[in-house]
Write a protein that holds these residues in place. Structure first.
Motif, PDB file in Angstrom:
ATOM      1  N   TYR A  26       0.809  -1.222   0.000  1.00 31.49           N
ATOM      2  CA  TYR A  26       0.000   0.000   0.000  1.00 31.49           C
ATOM      3  C   TYR A  26       0.843   1.274   0.000  1.00 31.49           C
ATOM      4  O   TYR A  26       0.511   2.264  -0.683  1.00 31.49           O
ATOM      5  CB  TYR A  26      -0.987  -0.005   1.183  1.00 31.49           C
ATOM      6  N   ALA A  27       1.946   1.294   0.730  1.00 35.68           N
ATOM      7  CA  ALA A  27       2.755   2.519   0.827  1.00 35.68           C
ATOM      8  C   ALA A  27       3.420   2.835  -0.518  1.00 35.68           C
ATOM      9  O   ALA A  27       3.393   3.999  -0.976  1.00 35.68           O
ATOM     10  CB  ALA A  27       3.808   2.361   1.910  1.00 35.68           C
ATOM     11  N   LYS A  28       4.016   1.835  -1.141  1.00 33.37           N
ATOM     12  CA  LYS A  28       4.667   2.062  -2.439  1.00 33.37           C
ATOM     13  C   LYS A  28       3.652   2.476  -3.489  1.00 33.37           C
ATOM     14  O   LYS A  28       3.905   3.386  -4.297  1.00 33.37           O
ATOM     15  CB  LYS A  28       5.390   0.774  -2.891  1.00 33.37           C
ATOM     16  N   LEU A  29       2.508   1.811  -3.490  1.00 35.92           N
ATOM     17  CA  LEU A  29       1.495   2.120  -4.496  1.00 35.92           C
ATOM     18  C   LEU A  29       0.873   3.499  -4.255  1.00 35.92           C
ATOM     19  O   LEU A  29       0.552   4.221  -5.210  1.00 35.92           O
ATOM     20  CB  LEU A  29       0.414   1.038  -4.486  1.00 35.92           C
ATOM     21  N   ALA A  30       0.742   3.872  -2.994  1.00 34.43           N
ATOM     22  CA  ALA A  30       0.193   5.198  -2.682  1.00 34.43           C
ATOM     23  C   ALA A  30       1.117   6.288  -3.220  1.00 34.43           C
ATOM     24  O   ALA A  30       0.658   7.297  -3.792  1.00 34.43           O
ATOM     25  CB  ALA A  30       0.011   5.351  -1.177  1.00 34.43           C
ATOM     26  N   ALA A  31       2.425   6.087  -3.042  1.00 31.21           N
ATOM     27  CA  ALA A  31       3.392   7.070  -3.543  1.00 31.21           C
ATOM     28  C   ALA A  31       3.347   7.145  -5.065  1.00 31.21           C
ATOM     29  O   ALA A  31       3.417   8.230  -5.657  1.00 31.21           O
ATOM     30  CB  ALA A  31       4.795   6.695  -3.071  1.00 31.21           C
ATOM     31  N   GLN A  34       0.158   8.896  -6.166  1.00 26.72           N
ATOM     32  CA  GLN A  34       0.253  10.326  -5.888  1.00 26.72           C
ATOM     33  C   GLN A  34       1.070  11.018  -6.973  1.00 26.72           C
ATOM     34  O   GLN A  34       0.719  12.113  -7.435  1.00 26.72           O
ATOM     35  CB  GLN A  34       0.884  10.552  -4.522  1.00 26.72           C
ATOM     36  N   ALA A  35       2.176  10.354  -7.393  1.00 29.23           N
ATOM     37  CA  ALA A  35       3.028  10.930  -8.438  1.00 29.23           C
ATOM     38  C   ALA A  35       2.280  11.001  -9.768  1.00 29.23           C
ATOM     39  O   ALA A  35       2.478  11.938 -10.554  1.00 29.23           O
ATOM     40  CB  ALA A  35       4.301  10.099  -8.585  1.00 29.23           C
ATOM     41  N   GLU A  36       1.422  10.016  -9.998  1.00 29.79           N
ATOM     42  CA  GLU A  36       0.652   9.987 -11.254  1.00 29.79           C
ATOM     43  C   GLU A  36      -0.636  10.796 -11.162  1.00 29.79           C
ATOM     44  O   GLU A  36      -1.370  10.929 -12.143  1.00 29.79           O
ATOM     45  CB  GLU A  36       0.320   8.534 -11.619  1.00 29.79           C
ATOM     46  N   ARG A  37      -0.937  11.277  -9.966  1.00 24.09           N
ATOM     47  CA  ARG A  37      -2.130  12.086  -9.721  1.00 24.09           C
ATOM     48  C   ARG A  37      -3.425  11.350 -10.089  1.00 24.09           C
ATOM     49  O   ARG A  37      -4.340  11.919 -10.693  1.00 24.09           O
ATOM     50  CB  ARG A  37      -2.039  13.412 -10.485  1.00 24.09           C
ATOM     51  N   VAL A  38      -3.479  10.078  -9.714  1.00 26.08           N
ATOM     52  CA  VAL A  38      -4.705   9.308  -9.944  1.00 26.08           C
ATOM     53  C   VAL A  38      -5.599   9.429  -8.707  1.00 26.08           C
ATOM     54  O   VAL A  38      -5.128   9.745  -7.608  1.00 26.08           O
ATOM     55  CB  VAL A  38      -4.402   7.820 -10.244  1.00 26.08           C
ATOM     56  N   ASP A  39      -6.875   9.151  -8.876  1.00 26.10           N
ATOM     57  CA  ASP A  39      -7.814   9.325  -7.767  1.00 26.10           C
ATOM     58  C   ASP A  39      -7.761   8.143  -6.797  1.00 26.10           C
ATOM     59  O   ASP A  39      -7.117   7.126  -7.053  1.00 26.10           O
ATOM     60  CB  ASP A  39      -9.237   9.532  -8.292  1.00 26.10           C
ATOM     61  N   TYR A  40      -8.467   8.299  -5.666  1.00 26.25           N
ATOM     62  CA  TYR A  40      -8.451   7.273  -4.617  1.00 26.25           C
ATOM     63  C   TYR A  40      -9.049   5.960  -5.105  1.00 26.25           C
ATOM     64  O   TYR A  40      -8.600   4.869  -4.721  1.00 26.25           O
ATOM     65  CB  TYR A  40      -9.218   7.770  -3.385  1.00 26.25           C
ATOM     66  N   GLN A  41     -10.068   6.050  -5.941  1.00 22.75           N
ATOM     67  CA  GLN A  41     -10.717   4.836  -6.433  1.00 22.75           C
ATOM     68  C   GLN A  41      -9.752   4.002  -7.270  1.00 22.75           C
ATOM     69  O   GLN A  41      -9.706   2.776  -7.137  1.00 22.75           O
ATOM     70  CB  GLN A  41     -11.940   5.207  -7.279  1.00 22.75           C
ATOM     71  N   THR A  42      -8.955   4.644  -8.104  1.00 23.94           N
ATOM     72  CA  THR A  42      -7.971   3.931  -8.914  1.00 23.94           C
ATOM     73  C   THR A  42      -6.893   3.302  -8.035  1.00 23.94           C
ATOM     74  O   THR A  42      -6.452   2.174  -8.269  1.00 23.94           O
ATOM     75  CB  THR A  42      -7.331   4.890  -9.942  1.00 23.94           C
TER      76      THR A  42
END
Length: 274
Positions: A26-31, A34-42
C-alpha cells in the motif's frame, strides 16, 4: 490523528483482515499513485488487484502441493510427434476441463513408456491451474494407504477427503496385483467417486486382463461398469519413448566412438609417424 498513527492502525486492520499483499504494497502504491495524480478509487482498485492476483497464486501453489504429483509435468512439454497414435484433438478438448464438470472419467491405456503418466499429470496439472482440487496416486500407493487407514480406523475420514476432490489420478493400474482386501478397498473408492468425482486412470492392461489385478471377476465387472459409464479413452500404441531415447543415445555414442577411433587411426598412419 497523526499520519503515523493512521499508518499503524491501517497495518493493524490489514493484518486482521488477512490482506498481506495490501499490507506490503500500500505505501509504495500510494506514492506511485500520488506521483501519477490518480484518484483514490484507482489507487484502491490497483491495490485490490494485486491482493487478488497474489491470493490466486498462493491458492494455485497450495493446490499443486496438495495434489502430490511425483514430478509435475505439463502438456506443453509432451512430444506428440513421438506418439502419433495418441488422439491429440481429444487431449486438447480434455484440457478445457469440461469433463470434470460433467463428472466424466479418462482412461489412458498402452504399453509402458508411451507417455500415459505424462499425459495424466499434464491434465491434472491443468485442472489445478483451473482452480480444481486434485490428488495423484499410483494405484498401488493408494491401495497401500487405504490398507493403512483401515488399520488406523481412519478409512472413513480418508474417504471423505477423497470425495472432496474434483479429480483423482490413479496411475499404473495393472503393474501389481492386489490382495482381496486391497481390491475391495479400491473398488470402494471408485464406487464412491462414481458421478461425484472424475478419475484419470492409466494402465498397461486391456479390460479383459483386469481380473488378474483385482482377483475377482464380479468385482472387476462392477468396477469397470462404474469407471466406463462416462469415459474418454486415450490409447498409446507406439514404441516406448524411454526405450527409443535410449536407443538414440546408444547409437549416437557408438557413432561418436567410431569417429574418434578413425581419427586416431588416421593420425597413427600419417607420414612421418612411427
Amino acid at each position: 490523528m497523526s499520519a503515523a498513527q493512521s499508518g499503524v492502525l491501517l497495518e493493524h486492520y490489514l493484518k486482521q483482515l488477512k490482506l498481506p499483499t495490501m499490507l506490503r504494497e500500500y505505501a509504495k502504491l500510494a506514492a506511485l499513485c500520488q506521483a501519477e495524480r490518480v484518484d483514490y478509487q484507482t489507487f484502491l482498485l490497483r491495490l485490490s488487484e494485486r491482493e487478488v492476483h497474489d491470493r490466486e497464486l498462493r491458492a494455485a501453489d497450495r493446490r499443486l502441493k496438495a495434489a502430490k504429483f511425483p514430478v509435475p509435468k505439463t502438456l506443453d512439454t509432451f512430444k506428440f510427434t513421438a506418439q502419433p497414435s495418441i488422439n491429440q484433438e481429444l487431449v486438447r478438448e480434455l484440457m478445457r476441463g469440461e469433463y470434470i464438470d460433467r463428472r466424466e472419467n479418462v482412461l489412458l491405456i498402452g504399453n509402458s513408456g508411451t507417455g500415459k503418466t505424462h499425459l495424466a499429470s499434464g491434465l491434472a496439472f491443468t485442472a489445478c491451474q483451473q482452480g480444481r482440487r486434485v490428488r495423484f496416486f499410483t494405484a498401488t500407493g493408494l491401495v497401500t494407504q487405504l490398507l493403512e487407514k483401515r488399520e488406523e480406523r481412519q478409512l472413513e475420514r480418508f474417504g471423505k477427503q477423497l470425495e472432496r476432490q474434483h479429480l483423482i489420478v490413479l496411475d499404473e493400474l495393472g503393474y501389481v496385483p492386489f490382495s482381496k482386501t486391497g481390491a475391495e478397498l479400491l473398488f470402494e473408492v471408485v464406487s464412491r467417486a462414481y458421478e461425484r468425482t472424475s478419475l484419470i486412470v492409466t494402465t498397461n492392461l486391456p479390460f479383459e486382463a483386469w481380473t488378474d489385478v483385482m482377483g475377482n471377476e464380479r468385482l472387476t465387472g462392477a468396477l469397470l461398469d462404474r469407471l466406463t459409464h462416462r469415459i474418454h479413452i486415450l490409447e498409446a500404441n507406439g514404441e516406448s519413448y524411454r526405450l527409443s531415447e535410449s536407443k538414440r543415445r546408444l547409437k549416437k555414442s557408438s557413432s561418436s566412438r567410431g569417429t574418434t577411433k578413425r581419427k586416431q587411426e588416421e593420425l597413427t598412419s600419417a607420414p612421418g609417424r612411427n
